[in-house]
Scaffold this motif. Structure first.
Motif, PDB file in Angstrom:
ATOM      1  N   ASP A 112      37.402  45.530  53.730  1.00  0.00           N
ATOM      2  CA  ASP A 112      36.091  46.090  53.434  1.00  0.00           C
ATOM      3  C   ASP A 112      35.297  45.079  52.613  1.00  0.00           C
ATOM      4  OD1 ASP A 112      36.892  48.477  54.689  1.00  0.00           O
ATOM      5  OD2 ASP A 112      37.797  49.220  52.830  1.00  0.00           O
ATOM      6  N   ASN A 113      34.022  45.318  52.486  1.00  0.00           N
ATOM      7  CA  ASN A 113      33.137  44.390  51.769  1.00  0.00           C
ATOM      8  C   ASN A 113      33.396  44.498  50.270  1.00  0.00           C
ATOM      9  OD1 ASN A 113      31.098  42.865  50.649  1.00  0.00           O
ATOM     10  ND2 ASN A 113      29.468  43.761  51.889  1.00  0.00           N
TER      11      ASN A 113
ATOM     12  N   VAL B 148      33.230  40.985  53.429  1.00  0.00           N
ATOM     13  CA  VAL B 148      32.199  40.301  52.645  1.00  0.00           C
ATOM     14  C   VAL B 148      31.383  39.336  53.505  1.00  0.00           C
ATOM     15  CG1 VAL B 148      33.593  38.310  51.910  1.00  0.00           C
ATOM     16  CG2 VAL B 148      31.836  39.237  50.360  1.00  0.00           C
ATOM     17  N   TYR B 149      31.816  39.131  54.729  1.00  0.00           N
ATOM     18  CA  TYR B 149      31.048  38.296  55.668  1.00  0.00           C
ATOM     19  C   TYR B 149      29.608  38.779  55.779  1.00  0.00           C
ATOM     20  CZ  TYR B 149      29.543  36.172  60.074  1.00  0.00           C
ATOM     21  OH  TYR B 149      28.848  35.481  61.039  1.00  0.00           O
TER      22      TYR B 149
ATOM     23  N   ALA C  69      44.218  43.453  46.163  1.00  0.00           N
ATOM     24  CA  ALA C  69      43.616  44.624  46.796  1.00  0.00           C
ATOM     25  C   ALA C  69      42.114  44.673  46.602  1.00  0.00           C
ATOM     26  CB  ALA C  69      44.258  45.899  46.243  1.00  0.00           C
ATOM     27  N   LYS C  70      41.656  44.360  45.417  1.00  0.00           N
ATOM     28  CA  LYS C  70      40.241  44.552  45.095  1.00  0.00           C
ATOM     29  C   LYS C  70      39.343  43.431  45.596  1.00  0.00           C
ATOM     30  CE  LYS C  70      40.932  47.668  41.187  1.00  0.00           C
ATOM     31  NZ  LYS C  70      40.933  47.822  39.708  1.00  0.00           N
ATOM     32  N   ILE C  71      39.836  42.191  45.555  1.00  0.00           N
ATOM     33  CA  ILE C  71      38.946  41.077  45.927  1.00  0.00           C
ATOM     34  C   ILE C  71      39.641  40.057  46.831  1.00  0.00           C
ATOM     35  CG2 ILE C  71      37.439  41.270  43.907  1.00  0.00           C
ATOM     36  CD1 ILE C  71      39.117  39.023  42.610  1.00  0.00           C
ATOM     37  N   GLY C  72      40.738  40.446  47.459  1.00  0.00           N
ATOM     38  CA  GLY C  72      41.500  39.501  48.264  1.00  0.00           C
ATOM     39  C   GLY C  72      41.326  39.674  49.749  1.00  0.00           C
ATOM     40  N   GLY C  73      42.323  39.212  50.487  1.00  0.00           N
ATOM     41  CA  GLY C  73      42.280  39.278  51.942  1.00  0.00           C
ATOM     42  C   GLY C  73      43.641  39.611  52.501  1.00  0.00           C
ATOM     43  N   LEU C  74      43.664  40.173  53.680  1.00  0.00           N
ATOM     44  CA  LEU C  74      44.913  40.554  54.320  1.00  0.00           C
ATOM     45  C   LEU C  74      45.776  39.336  54.632  1.00  0.00           C
ATOM     46  CD1 LEU C  74      43.225  43.184  56.620  1.00  0.00           C
ATOM     47  CD2 LEU C  74      44.984  43.736  54.908  1.00  0.00           C
ATOM     48  N   GLU C  75      45.145  38.239  55.045  1.00  0.00           N
ATOM     49  CA  GLU C  75      45.923  37.024  55.334  1.00  0.00           C
ATOM     50  C   GLU C  75      46.427  36.371  54.058  1.00  0.00           C
ATOM     51  OE1 GLU C  75      41.724  35.248  55.260  1.00  0.00           O
ATOM     52  OE2 GLU C  75      42.783  37.141  54.924  1.00  0.00           O
ATOM     53  N   ILE C  76      45.690  36.549  52.968  1.00  0.00           N
ATOM     54  CA  ILE C  76      46.145  36.036  51.670  1.00  0.00           C
ATOM     55  C   ILE C  76      47.400  36.788  51.233  1.00  0.00           C
ATOM     56  CG2 ILE C  76      45.524  35.818  49.220  1.00  0.00           C
ATOM     57  CD1 ILE C  76      42.601  35.404  50.179  1.00  0.00           C
TER      58      ILE C  76
ATOM     59  N   LYS D 262      30.857  45.539  47.642  1.00  0.00           N
ATOM     60  CA  LYS D 262      30.430  46.944  47.561  1.00  0.00           C
ATOM     61  C   LYS D 262      31.551  47.872  47.067  1.00  0.00           C
ATOM     62  CE  LYS D 262      26.990  46.472  51.246  1.00  0.00           C
ATOM     63  NZ  LYS D 262      26.579  46.905  52.605  1.00  0.00           N
ATOM     64  N   GLY D 263      32.753  47.354  46.976  1.00  0.00           N
ATOM     65  CA  GLY D 263      33.903  48.148  46.564  1.00  0.00           C
ATOM     66  C   GLY D 263      35.166  47.362  46.841  1.00  0.00           C
ATOM     67  N   PRO D 264      36.343  47.945  46.644  1.00  0.00           N
ATOM     68  CA  PRO D 264      37.599  47.228  46.880  1.00  0.00           C
ATOM     69  C   PRO D 264      37.731  46.712  48.307  1.00  0.00           C
ATOM     70  CG  PRO D 264      37.984  49.296  45.707  1.00  0.00           C
ATOM     71  CD  PRO D 264      36.556  49.326  46.166  1.00  0.00           C
ATOM     72  N   ALA D 265      38.280  45.524  48.448  1.00  0.00           N
ATOM     73  CA  ALA D 265      38.488  44.943  49.776  1.00  0.00           C
ATOM     74  C   ALA D 265      39.473  45.779  50.584  1.00  0.00           C
ATOM     75  CB  ALA D 265      38.996  43.513  49.637  1.00  0.00           C
TER      76      ALA D 265
END
Length: 349
Positions: free
Chosen positions: A136-137, A71-72, A237-244, A140-143
């Motif tokens: 991923d962004n 999303v950056y 999965a959909k709006i989070g982050g790997l480090e989260i 535009k779709g699932p992270a």
């Protein structure tokens, strides 16, 4: 998924018999009742976590999960994405905020690449557990896929287990990831069921569109992905982050091993909400360190239901607040072990 499921199944509530014993001892110490305030509740919680009347906290580690975010590309921050890579190298060098604060109590700082964009050198002192080169962004779709989200949690579990097996008996959570207040706020918006604009803050630096643009990107991500607020993994999965996800895994592993885990600020608290959504009993093992200056920080803490100990106007992340709270936790242990009761000193009350 097997490791995650095994971890969840191991999580039990606090040792209630020890909680009762600890409360009785705290109430009999040579002091006016409740005069040590939150330190007393902390000591009782530690006894319930560890099953020991005199908990020992002598090996501490902050596990710092690092990852980038697709999303950056939406322009939600003014900071270069390359800062994630560069700053992660600095953890291994002992140069960052959490490193210098951690030195006060001899805390080990463990840096983990769970999803940095770019290849960290193998000899840099960073543990490489990369799942992918950033999410991923989400606009535009699932992270990430559900499988990737689960894998991020399991990375946290694995690293926590490694540290616990080395003798660590107090864990802290930290993170590094440019623009990770954006997915964090998206998660909070879903779990709190509120409009993103109500809780969106500056993070480490706003993009040219300001707060309104950042909130609009978050709103769009939620509308596109429709995360299920009852399913913590789906939200991650959909709006989070790997480090989260990685930090949530550390928290679940700590609970499964009856180890206290100190939650840092805003983003760590979001991870705690995910972990508690996956297994509510894990929350009994959480110690929240400080109230983040991020607008969503207070709301996230309220939703978690655990009041932070410190109010220091901090919003650095990295696990800096967790490391700052370590001496307070050690003080609670010292109170239990070294402070006598009225009976011990022959005083009548």
């Amino acid at each position: 998924m097997k490791l995650l499921q095994q971890t969840i199944e191991k999580i039990e509530g606090l040792d209630q018999e020890m909680v009762v014993k600890a409360r009785a001892r705290v109430d009999s110490l040579i002091k006016p009742p409740k005069s040590l305030g939150k330190l007393e509740g902390l000591a009782i919680q530690l006894a319930g976590i560890t099953g020991k009347l005199y908990p020992e906290i002598d090996q501490k580690a902050v596990i710092v999960m690092a990852g980038d975010h697709g999303v950056y590309e939406e322009g939600v921050t003014s900071n270069p994405q390359e800062v994630t890579f560069a700053q992660t190298l600095n953890f291994a060098k002992g140069l960052t905020g959490v490193c210098v604060i951690g030195k006060v109590t001899g805390a080990k700082i463990v840096a983990v690449d769970v999803g940095i964009k770019g290849e960290i050198p193998s000899d840099a002192g960073v543990i490489i557990k990369k799942i992918k080169n950033g999410t991923d962004n989400m606009a535009k779709g699932p992270a990430m896929t559900r499988e990737e989200a689960i894998k991020s949690i399991e990375v946290g579990i694995e690293i926590a287990h490694e540290e616990i097996n080395k003798g660590v008996n107090l864990l802290g959570t930290g993170e590094m990831g440019i623009c990770n207040t954006t997915p964090s706020t998206a998660i909070l918006s879903v779990l709190k069921n509120c409009d993103p604009l109500e809780i969106t803050g500056r993070g480490a630096g706003l993009g040219t569109g300001g707060i309104e643009h950042k909130a609009a990107v978050i709103r769009k991500a939620i509308e596109i992905n429709k995360p299920d607020c009852k399913d913590g993994i789906d939200v991650l999965a959909k709006i989070g982050g790997l480090e989260i996800g990685g930090m949530a895994g550390v928290m679940l592993a700590a609970a499964a091993n009856r180890i206290p885990v100190v939650i840092d600020g805003y983003i760590s608290t979001i991870s705690a909400l995910i972990a508690a959504r996956i297994e509510p009993k894990a929350k009994e093992y959480f110690i929240t360190s400080h109230a983040s200056l991020e607008p969503g920080g207070k709301i996230a803490s309220e939703l978690l239901g655990i009041e932070p100990m410190l109010h220091m106007d901090m919003c650095l992340g990295e696990g800096s607040g967790a490391a700052l709270a370590f001496p307070i936790i050690e003080a609670a242990c010292s109170m239990m072990k070294n402070m006598p009761t009225f009976e011990d000193v022959g005083m009548e009350i």
